[in-house]
Design an enzyme around this catalytic site. Structure first.
Site, PDB file in Angstrom:
ATOM      1  N   CYS A 190       0.814  -1.294   0.159  1.00 12.51           N
ATOM      2  CA  CYS A 190      -0.072  -0.082  -0.026  1.00 12.51           C
ATOM      3  C   CYS A 190       0.969   1.306   0.150  1.00 12.51           C
ATOM      4  O   CYS A 190       1.573   1.275   0.888  1.00 12.51           O
ATOM      5  CB  CYS A 190      -1.077   0.100   1.411  1.00 12.51           C
ATOM      6  SG  CYS A 190      -1.954   1.746   1.253  1.00 12.51           S
TER       7      CYS A 190
ATOM      8  N   ASP B  95      -0.382  -5.996   0.359  1.00 15.95           N
ATOM      9  CA  ASP B  95      -1.671  -6.296  -0.269  1.00 15.95           C
ATOM     10  C   ASP B  95      -1.163  -7.590  -0.784  1.00 15.95           C
ATOM     11  O   ASP B  95      -0.103  -7.753  -1.672  1.00 15.95           O
ATOM     12  CB  ASP B  95      -1.950  -5.344  -1.011  1.00 15.95           C
ATOM     13  CG  ASP B  95      -2.410  -4.069  -0.349  1.00 15.95           C
ATOM     14  OD1 ASP B  95      -3.204  -4.153   0.602  1.00 15.95           O
ATOM     15  OD2 ASP B  95      -1.864  -2.838  -0.826  1.00 15.95           O
TER      16      ASP B  95
END
Length: 157
Positions: free
Chosen positions: A56, A63
């Site tokens: 992120c 992620d």
């Protein structure tokens, strides 16, 4: 003719058959191609990367996603180990989900100039929300441009 044969047989490829070296950050330069032996045929090639990770760009948290790449090759095809190394290069790269999918598609379009390509990211939920970005491309002025428009307009996860 020699260059063409080398490419067909896999000679001249740098990633395949050598010790694996992972990039520290986004590395489109690791992508390699080989010559499509059937450029007159329309056929699908699909890659699934179920262990894709990126960061992120705001929090730095990882992620996780499955990245699905489907394409109809023209003259060049992406070599699978170089694609794996490329996708793994996102592990320390900070971008939003939608950016990752679009970057991957654009890099592969530049690399191969495929007849058609689509990239889907199936990201693991964060904060109770799943994000599944989809991007596609068809060669302009061809039936593949129409295919891209049709698949885009009818896209449904």
């Amino acid at each position: 003719m020699k260059e063409n044969n080398e490419n067909r047989c896999g000679e001249g490829l740098k990633a395949l058959g050598t010790a694996t070296r992972y990039a520290d950050d986004y590395a489109p330069e690791v992508l390699e191609t080989f010559t499509n032996k059937h450029p007159g045929n329309d056929y699908w090639v699909q890659f699934n990367c179920p262990e894709f990770t990126s960061l992120c760009p705001i929090t730095g948290q990882p992620d996780f996603a499955e990245i699905r790449i489907q394409y109809v090759p023209a003259e060049k095809m992406v070599e699978s180990k170089s694609l794996k190394l490329y996708l793994f290069s996102f592990r320390n790269h900070g971008d939003f989900h939608e950016d990752c999918v679009n970057i991957i598609m654009k890099d592969l379009v530049r690399l191969m100039e495929p007849k058609y390509i689509e990239v889907t990211g199936i990201f693991t939920p964060r904060g109770g929300i799943s994000i599944y970005p989809f991007a596609n491309y068809g060669q302009p002025g061809t039936k593949y441009e129409k295919l891209a428009e049709h698949r885009f307009m009818n896209h449904n996860m």
